[in-house]
Motif scaffolding. Structure first.
Motif, PDB file in Angstrom:
ATOM      1  N   TRP A   1       0.834  -1.214   0.000  1.00  0.00           N
ATOM      2  CA  TRP A   1       0.000   0.000   0.000  1.00  0.00           C
ATOM      3  C   TRP A   1       0.861   1.253   0.000  1.00  0.00           C
ATOM      4  CZ3 TRP A   1      -4.447  -0.003  -1.929  1.00  0.00           C
ATOM      5  CH2 TRP A   1      -5.293  -1.104  -1.805  1.00  0.00           C
ATOM      6  N   ILE A   2       1.995   1.219   0.677  1.00  0.00           N
ATOM      7  CA  ILE A   2       2.899   2.375   0.668  1.00  0.00           C
ATOM      8  C   ILE A   2       3.428   2.617  -0.751  1.00  0.00           C
ATOM      9  CG2 ILE A   2       5.162   3.193   1.452  1.00  0.00           C
ATOM     10  CD1 ILE A   2       4.466   1.907   4.190  1.00  0.00           C
ATOM     11  N   LEU A   3       3.749   1.549  -1.459  1.00  0.00           N
ATOM     12  CA  LEU A   3       4.202   1.694  -2.844  1.00  0.00           C
ATOM     13  C   LEU A   3       3.087   2.249  -3.733  1.00  0.00           C
ATOM     14  CD1 LEU A   3       6.330  -1.550  -3.216  1.00  0.00           C
ATOM     15  CD2 LEU A   3       7.159   0.811  -3.152  1.00  0.00           C
ATOM     16  N   PHE A   4       1.845   1.821  -3.504  1.00  0.00           N
ATOM     17  CA  PHE A   4       0.720   2.386  -4.245  1.00  0.00           C
ATOM     18  C   PHE A   4       0.588   3.884  -3.966  1.00  0.00           C
ATOM     19  CE2 PHE A   4      -1.381  -1.881  -4.820  1.00  0.00           C
ATOM     20  CZ  PHE A   4      -1.492  -1.802  -6.204  1.00  0.00           C
ATOM     21  N   ILE A   5       0.782   4.293  -2.717  1.00  0.00           N
ATOM     22  CA  ILE A   5       0.683   5.710  -2.359  1.00  0.00           C
ATOM     23  C   ILE A   5       1.770   6.518  -3.063  1.00  0.00           C
ATOM     24  CG2 ILE A   5       1.014   7.331  -0.440  1.00  0.00           C
ATOM     25  CD1 ILE A   5      -0.507   5.245   1.306  1.00  0.00           C
ATOM     26  N   VAL A   6       2.984   5.999  -3.060  1.00  0.00           N
ATOM     27  CA  VAL A   6       4.085   6.692  -3.748  1.00  0.00           C
ATOM     28  C   VAL A   6       3.787   6.799  -5.242  1.00  0.00           C
ATOM     29  CG1 VAL A   6       6.538   6.519  -4.366  1.00  0.00           C
ATOM     30  CG2 VAL A   6       5.809   6.072  -2.013  1.00  0.00           C
ATOM     31  N   SER A   7       3.268   5.724  -5.823  1.00  0.00           N
ATOM     32  CA  SER A   7       2.913   5.752  -7.240  1.00  0.00           C
ATOM     33  C   SER A   7       1.838   6.797  -7.530  1.00  0.00           C
ATOM     34  CB  SER A   7       2.413   4.378  -7.687  1.00  0.00           C
ATOM     35  OG  SER A   7       3.423   3.420  -7.564  1.00  0.00           O
ATOM     36  N   ALA A   8       0.839   6.879  -6.657  1.00  0.00           N
ATOM     37  CA  ALA A   8      -0.231   7.868  -6.836  1.00  0.00           C
ATOM     38  C   ALA A   8       0.335   9.284  -6.769  1.00  0.00           C
ATOM     39  CB  ALA A   8      -1.319   7.676  -5.781  1.00  0.00           C
ATOM     40  N   LEU A   9       1.253   9.526  -5.853  1.00  0.00           N
ATOM     41  CA  LEU A   9       1.856  10.853  -5.736  1.00  0.00           C
ATOM     42  C   LEU A   9       2.636  11.229  -6.994  1.00  0.00           C
ATOM     43  CD1 LEU A   9       3.022  10.709  -2.007  1.00  0.00           C
ATOM     44  CD2 LEU A   9       1.152  12.090  -2.964  1.00  0.00           C
ATOM     45  N   PHE A  10       3.405  10.269  -7.544  1.00  0.00           N
ATOM     46  CA  PHE A  10       4.136  10.544  -8.774  1.00  0.00           C
ATOM     47  C   PHE A  10       3.175  10.762  -9.948  1.00  0.00           C
ATOM     48  CE2 PHE A  10       7.959   8.923  -6.647  1.00  0.00           C
ATOM     49  CZ  PHE A  10       8.889   9.861  -7.088  1.00  0.00           C
ATOM     50  N   PHE A  11       2.102   9.991 -10.004  1.00  0.00           N
ATOM     51  CA  PHE A  11       1.110  10.167 -11.064  1.00  0.00           C
ATOM     52  C   PHE A  11       0.478  11.551 -10.962  1.00  0.00           C
ATOM     53  CE2 PHE A  11      -3.119   9.807 -12.924  1.00  0.00           C
ATOM     54  CZ  PHE A  11      -2.818   9.252 -14.159  1.00  0.00           C
ATOM     55  N   MET A  12       0.159  11.970  -9.734  1.00  0.00           N
ATOM     56  CA  MET A  12      -0.431  13.298  -9.540  1.00  0.00           C
ATOM     57  C   MET A  12       0.554  14.396  -9.939  1.00  0.00           C
ATOM     58  SD  MET A  12      -2.378  12.536  -5.947  1.00  0.00           S
ATOM     59  CE  MET A  12      -2.618  14.251  -5.554  1.00  0.00           C
ATOM     60  N   ALA A  13       1.821  14.235  -9.569  1.00  0.00           N
ATOM     61  CA  ALA A  13       2.837  15.228  -9.931  1.00  0.00           C
ATOM     62  C   ALA A  13       2.987  15.319 -11.449  1.00  0.00           C
ATOM     63  CB  ALA A  13       4.169  14.874  -9.273  1.00  0.00           C
TER      64      ALA A  13
END
Length: 65
Positions: A18-30
């Motif tokens: 889930w932490i990796l999913f969160i990091v991925s979401a942040l990069f996608f948003m950026a």
């Protein structure tokens, strides 16, 4: 591997996922912000919120088990 140790290992792997999913979401948003893609940013935001919702049971679980 004992059942208790396996459960702890399984929970650790799930939280790391889930932490990796969160990091991925942040990069996608950026990336969406950088390209001016507001629909993508909105989708990434919803995905980020969903990741945190899925983490709620891990944060508020009964630690006596």
């Amino acid at each position: 591997m004992e059942a208790k140790n396996f459960k702890k290992f399984e929970k650790t792997c799930q939280i790391m996922g889930w932490i990796l999913f969160i990091v991925s979401a942040l990069f996608f948003m950026a990336s969406s912000l950088r390209s001016g893609d507001w629909i993508g940013f909105l989708g990434g935001s919803f995905f980020l919120v969903a990741c945190f919702v899925f983490l709620i049971p891990y944060v508020f679980s009964d630690h006596s088990n």
